[in-house]
Write an enzyme that holds these catalytic residues in place. Structure first.
Site, PDB file in Angstrom:
ATOM      1  N   GLU A 316     107.567 108.638 -25.155  1.00 35.43           N
ATOM      2  CA  GLU A 316     108.625 107.719 -25.562  1.00 35.43           C
ATOM      3  C   GLU A 316     108.216 107.030 -26.861  1.00 35.43           C
ATOM      4  O   GLU A 316     107.027 106.785 -27.092  1.00 35.43           O
ATOM      5  CB  GLU A 316     108.894 106.676 -24.460  1.00 35.43           C
ATOM      6  CG  GLU A 316     109.359 107.292 -23.143  1.00 35.43           C
ATOM      7  CD  GLU A 316     109.640 106.231 -22.079  1.00 35.43           C
ATOM      8  OE1 GLU A 316     109.495 105.016 -22.343  1.00 35.43           O
ATOM      9  OE2 GLU A 316     110.012 106.635 -20.956  1.00 35.43           O
ATOM     10  N   HIS A 347     114.871 103.969 -21.666  1.00 34.93           N
ATOM     11  CA  HIS A 347     114.014 103.212 -20.752  1.00 34.93           C
ATOM     12  C   HIS A 347     114.500 101.775 -20.603  1.00 34.93           C
ATOM     13  O   HIS A 347     113.743 100.828 -20.811  1.00 34.93           O
ATOM     14  CB  HIS A 347     112.566 103.241 -21.244  1.00 34.93           C
ATOM     15  CG  HIS A 347     111.582 103.026 -20.140  1.00 34.93           C
ATOM     16  ND1 HIS A 347     110.328 103.615 -20.082  1.00 34.93           N
ATOM     17  CD2 HIS A 347     111.661 102.266 -19.023  1.00 34.93           C
ATOM     18  CE1 HIS A 347     109.679 103.221 -18.997  1.00 34.93           C
ATOM     19  NE2 HIS A 347     110.467 102.389 -18.344  1.00 34.93           N
TER      20      HIS A 347
HETATM   21  N1  NAD Z   1     113.208 102.713 -15.826  1.00 34.15           N
HETATM   22  C1  NAD Z   1     112.751 101.505 -15.686  1.00 34.15           C
HETATM   23  O1  NAD Z   1     112.972 100.610 -16.534  1.00 34.15           O
HETATM   24  C2  NAD Z   1     111.915 101.150 -14.497  1.00 34.15           C
HETATM   25  C3  NAD Z   1     111.944  99.854 -14.005  1.00 34.15           C
HETATM   26  C4  NAD Z   1     111.166  99.547 -12.885  1.00 34.15           C
HETATM   27  C5  NAD Z   1     110.357 100.517 -12.310  1.00 34.15           C
HETATM   28  N2  NAD Z   1     110.339 101.759 -12.857  1.00 34.15           N
HETATM   29  C6  NAD Z   1     109.499 102.790 -12.262  1.00 34.15           C
HETATM   30  O2  NAD Z   1     109.994 103.037 -10.945  1.00 34.15           O
HETATM   31  C7  NAD Z   1     108.888 103.211 -10.068  1.00 34.15           C
HETATM   32  C8  NAD Z   1     109.266 102.765  -8.675  1.00 34.15           C
HETATM   33  O3  NAD Z   1     109.486 101.368  -8.691  1.00 34.15           O
HETATM   34  P1  NAD Z   1     109.481 100.554  -7.323  1.00 34.15           P
HETATM   35  O4  NAD Z   1     109.435  99.105  -7.677  1.00 34.15           O
HETATM   36  O5  NAD Z   1     110.563 101.029  -6.435  1.00 34.15           O
HETATM   37  O6  NAD Z   1     108.065 100.991  -6.721  1.00 34.15           O
HETATM   38  P2  NAD Z   1     107.598 100.821  -5.218  1.00 34.15           P
HETATM   39  O7  NAD Z   1     106.124 100.952  -5.262  1.00 34.15           O
HETATM   40  O8  NAD Z   1     108.239  99.630  -4.609  1.00 34.15           O
HETATM   41  O9  NAD Z   1     108.228 102.098  -4.478  1.00 34.15           O
HETATM   42  C9  NAD Z   1     107.732 103.380  -4.753  1.00 34.15           C
HETATM   43  C10 NAD Z   1     107.933 104.197  -3.486  1.00 34.15           C
HETATM   44  O10 NAD Z   1     107.584 105.545  -3.766  1.00 34.15           O
HETATM   45  C11 NAD Z   1     106.871 106.057  -2.665  1.00 34.15           C
HETATM   46  N3  NAD Z   1     106.077 107.196  -3.113  1.00 34.15           N
HETATM   47  C12 NAD Z   1     104.933 107.192  -3.825  1.00 34.15           C
HETATM   48  N4  NAD Z   1     104.532 108.462  -4.038  1.00 34.15           N
HETATM   49  C13 NAD Z   1     105.446 109.280  -3.454  1.00 34.15           C
HETATM   50  C14 NAD Z   1     105.589 110.681  -3.322  1.00 34.15           C
HETATM   51  N5  NAD Z   1     104.690 111.514  -3.869  1.00 34.15           N
HETATM   52  N6  NAD Z   1     106.654 111.167  -2.668  1.00 34.15           N
HETATM   53  C15 NAD Z   1     107.577 110.320  -2.130  1.00 34.15           C
HETATM   54  N7  NAD Z   1     107.506 108.969  -2.209  1.00 34.15           N
HETATM   55  C16 NAD Z   1     106.440 108.478  -2.858  1.00 34.15           C
HETATM   56  C17 NAD Z   1     106.039 104.886  -2.184  1.00 34.15           C
HETATM   57  O11 NAD Z   1     105.632 105.082  -0.848  1.00 34.15           O
HETATM   58  C18 NAD Z   1     107.029 103.736  -2.334  1.00 34.15           C
HETATM   59  O12 NAD Z   1     107.784 103.532  -1.173  1.00 34.15           O
HETATM   60  C19 NAD Z   1     107.787 102.349 -10.672  1.00 34.15           C
HETATM   61  O13 NAD Z   1     106.511 102.877 -10.378  1.00 34.15           O
HETATM   62  C20 NAD Z   1     108.058 102.420 -12.144  1.00 34.15           C
HETATM   63  O14 NAD Z   1     107.263 103.433 -12.702  1.00 34.15           O
HETATM   64  C21 NAD Z   1     111.083 102.101 -13.921  1.00 34.15           C
HETATM   65  O1  2HG Z   2     110.533  97.279 -19.435  1.00 36.99           O
HETATM   66  C1  2HG Z   2     109.629  98.118 -19.551  1.00 36.99           C
HETATM   67  O2  2HG Z   2     109.078  98.387 -20.622  1.00 36.99           O
HETATM   68  C2  2HG Z   2     109.148  98.872 -18.320  1.00 36.99           C
HETATM   69  C3  2HG Z   2     110.189  98.883 -17.239  1.00 36.99           C
HETATM   70  C4  2HG Z   2     109.758  99.781 -16.110  1.00 36.99           C
HETATM   71  O3  2HG Z   2     109.378 101.052 -16.480  1.00 36.99           O
HETATM   72  C5  2HG Z   2     108.774  99.150 -15.198  1.00 36.99           C
HETATM   73  O4  2HG Z   2     107.732  99.746 -14.949  1.00 36.99           O
HETATM   74  O5  2HG Z   2     109.101  98.035 -14.745  1.00 36.99           O
END
Ligand code: NAD
Ligand code: 2HG
Length: 469
Positions: A316, A347
């Site tokens: 990215e 993102h």
């Molecule tokens: N796009 C964005 O801006 C954004 C924002 C927030 C989070 N995220 C990403 O989203 C991900 C998830 O966020 P969250 O707060 O729900 O995390 P979380 O830790 O609350 O939930 C992740 C879930 O995935 C499960 N998991 C882990 N490995 C797995 C596998 N191999 N197969 C199936 N399930 C599996 C875990 O058991 C857990 O229940 C974060 O790690 C982050 O990288 C992206």
């Molecule tokens: O805001 C960001 O840069 C990251 C958001 C998301 O990927 C997260 O891990 O919460």
């Protein structure tokens, strides 16, 4: 506390001992910026003592990637010296800037690798102003005595709402219709446009985001299946399925909400696309490593999937700008951007005013409590240790923060050092081979502090020592 008392306190701080040694250790007098905040601190409460490590200069905080202003305000109120940048930095520049800071704040782009962290001689803590912490070498940070904090769910709702919006946008091809009309094309069609009511949403990863999404999706009339490596009670009528294949075989919309781990790398690749229903839609707002995008492109071109929404990518851009999402960054970029009914977002899953403000407050507060009091509650890599605040009438009390390798005999050695003073309270815990001891010792005069530090600094198991008073 009277102004006379405040002056006395400031005077006693100024007499603070100038200690050399580990950069994380207590040393010299408080900075002017801290002293300036003292009157307000005193007026706030004459009970909880405002502990703070004293360094030869201001507590230096480096904030990257446009961390929310709420964090900047919190740090500046503490009297810290804050350097704020709107973007991430190339490695060489980051190494130069990180080498003398005490804390660094990042989001999802900055990679804090071992090669970078080894240059950070004063670093005591890292704040991930987001959920994901895969961008930090947590093993190296832990073994170097650097505590890492994140915001575990402050943007979860923002991501869930984006996914709900994208499910409808994909099902109704709204993205393409809008692009067409922006160029003057009127294309009123219903072919392969669907209501979402009665369709099935498959959620991979039922954590904070997945479960939030589950509730919203069910309210929209979707049936919800979820796959997770952990058995989790479903919300509403959501049903956990035992295998990923079962989810793929039965879902009309498939969305990924798992962390970036070796196990989730390319979790959706050619075999998984082949297992999906004809005309399924794929959404990924987790990490760019989770979906094999070249395989997605092939599945779309073959007509296997009817659309996709991607918010994260293997590589990215480090900052906003025109033309930065290109084939140099990801070799398939131009092929991906040429496809219809593929929603591409930069993102922004967590990028709402509410989420960023909440994250800024949450992570900045965690870092401040760790810097000022040693509290590691909420840390993603440290044992969670805290003790109640010291009172101002505990004048000659010092808080000892001793991070060490978790090997037999350490507590005996450390307590031999500390027991030259009355140990008013103490707490210790360990996690993954590293232990953290916090102790408040009384009747410590200025000359004793350096002696306590020097003795602890000679212990073999130490990783990092800080003394607060
Ligand atoms: N796009 C964005 O801006 C954004 C924002 C927030 C989070 N995220 C990403 O989203 C991900 C998830 O966020 P969250 O707060 O729900 O995390 P979380 O830790 O609350 O939930 C992740 C879930 O995935 C499960 N998991 C882990 N490995 C797995 C596998 N191999 N197969 C199936 N399930 C599996 C875990 O058991 C857990 O229940 C974060 O790690 C982050 O990288 C992206
Ligand atoms: O805001 C960001 O840069 C990251 C958001 C998301 O990927 C997260 O891990 O919460």
């Amino acid at each position: 506390m009277s102004s006379h008392d405040i002056n006395n306190l400031q005077h006693s701080f100024r007499r603070a001992v100038n200690l050399s040694g580990s950069p994380g250790a207590v040393s010299t007098s408080p900075t002017q910026s801290f002293m300036d905040t003292l009157p307000r601190r005193m007026s706030a409460s004459n009970k909880a003592k405002a502990l703070k490590p004293f360094s030869t200069g201001d507590m230096k905080i480096l904030l990257l990637e446009n961390v929310n202003a709420t964090a900047v305000d919190i740090f500046r109120e503490q009297g810290y010296q804050v350097e704020f940048l709107k973007s991430s930095l190339p490695e060489e520049e980051l190494i130069e800037k990180i080498k003398d800071v005490h804390a660094v704040g990042i989001r999802s782009k900055t990679r804090l690798t071992a090669n970078i962290l080894k240059h950070a001689k004063n670093l005591v803590c890292i704040g991930c102003f987001c959920i994901g912490t895969n961008q930090v070498d947590l093993t190296y940070a832990t073994n170097a005595g650097i505590a890492v904090f994140n915001s575990p769910f402050s943007n979860s709702r923002s991501v869930a709402e984006l996914i709900i919006g994208e499910i409808i946008t994909l099902a109704r091809q709204v993205g393409d219709r809008s692009i067409e009309l922006h160029t003057g094309t009127w294309n009123k069609v219903s072919n392969k446009c669907w209501e979402v009511r009665g369709k099935t949403l498959g959620i991979i990863g039922y954590g904070h985001i997945g479960s939030q999404l589950s509730v919203l999706a069910e309210a929209m009339g979707l049936h919800v299946l979820y796959y997770d490596t952990v058995t989790i009670m479903g919300l509403g009528t959501a049903r956990q399925v035992p295998t990923l294949d079962e989810l793929l075989n039965n879902s009309d919309f498939i969305t990924c909400h798992v962390p970036a781990t070796p196990e989730t790398k390319n979790m959706l690749s050619a075999p998984q696309f082949a297992a999906m229903k004809e005309g399924a839609y794929v959404l990924n707002a987790s990490r760019g490593t989770v979906v094999d995008i070249p395989a997605l492109i092939q599945a779309f071109k073959a007509g296997k999937i009817a659309g996709a929404a991607l918010d994260v990518y293997p590589s990215e851009p480090g900052k906003n700008g025109a033309g930065v999402f290109n084939n140099d960054l990801n070799p398939w970029a131009s092929e991906l951007t040429s496809l219809p009914n593929i929603i591409l977002t930069p993102h922004i899953g967590g990028s709402t005013e509410e989420a960023q403000s909440a994250i800024g407050v949450e992570v900045a507060t965690s870092l401040t409590k760790y810097i000022n009091e040693g509290t590691s509650v909420g840390s993603v890599n440290f044992p969670e240790v805290s003790l109640r605040s010291l009172d101002y009438d505990e004048e000659n009390t010092v808080r000892v923060l001793y991070i060490h390798h978790n090997v037999p005999g350490v507590l005996k050695t450390v307590n031999n050092v500390l027991s030259n003073h009355n140990i008013e309270k103490q707490f210790s815990d360990s996690k993954d081979g590293v232990a953290y001891l916090m102790a408040d010792i009384c009747d410590v005069n200025q000359s004793d502090i350096k002696d306590v530090y020097d003795q602890l600094n000679q212990t073999d198991a130490k990783i990092s020592i800080r003394l607060l008073y």
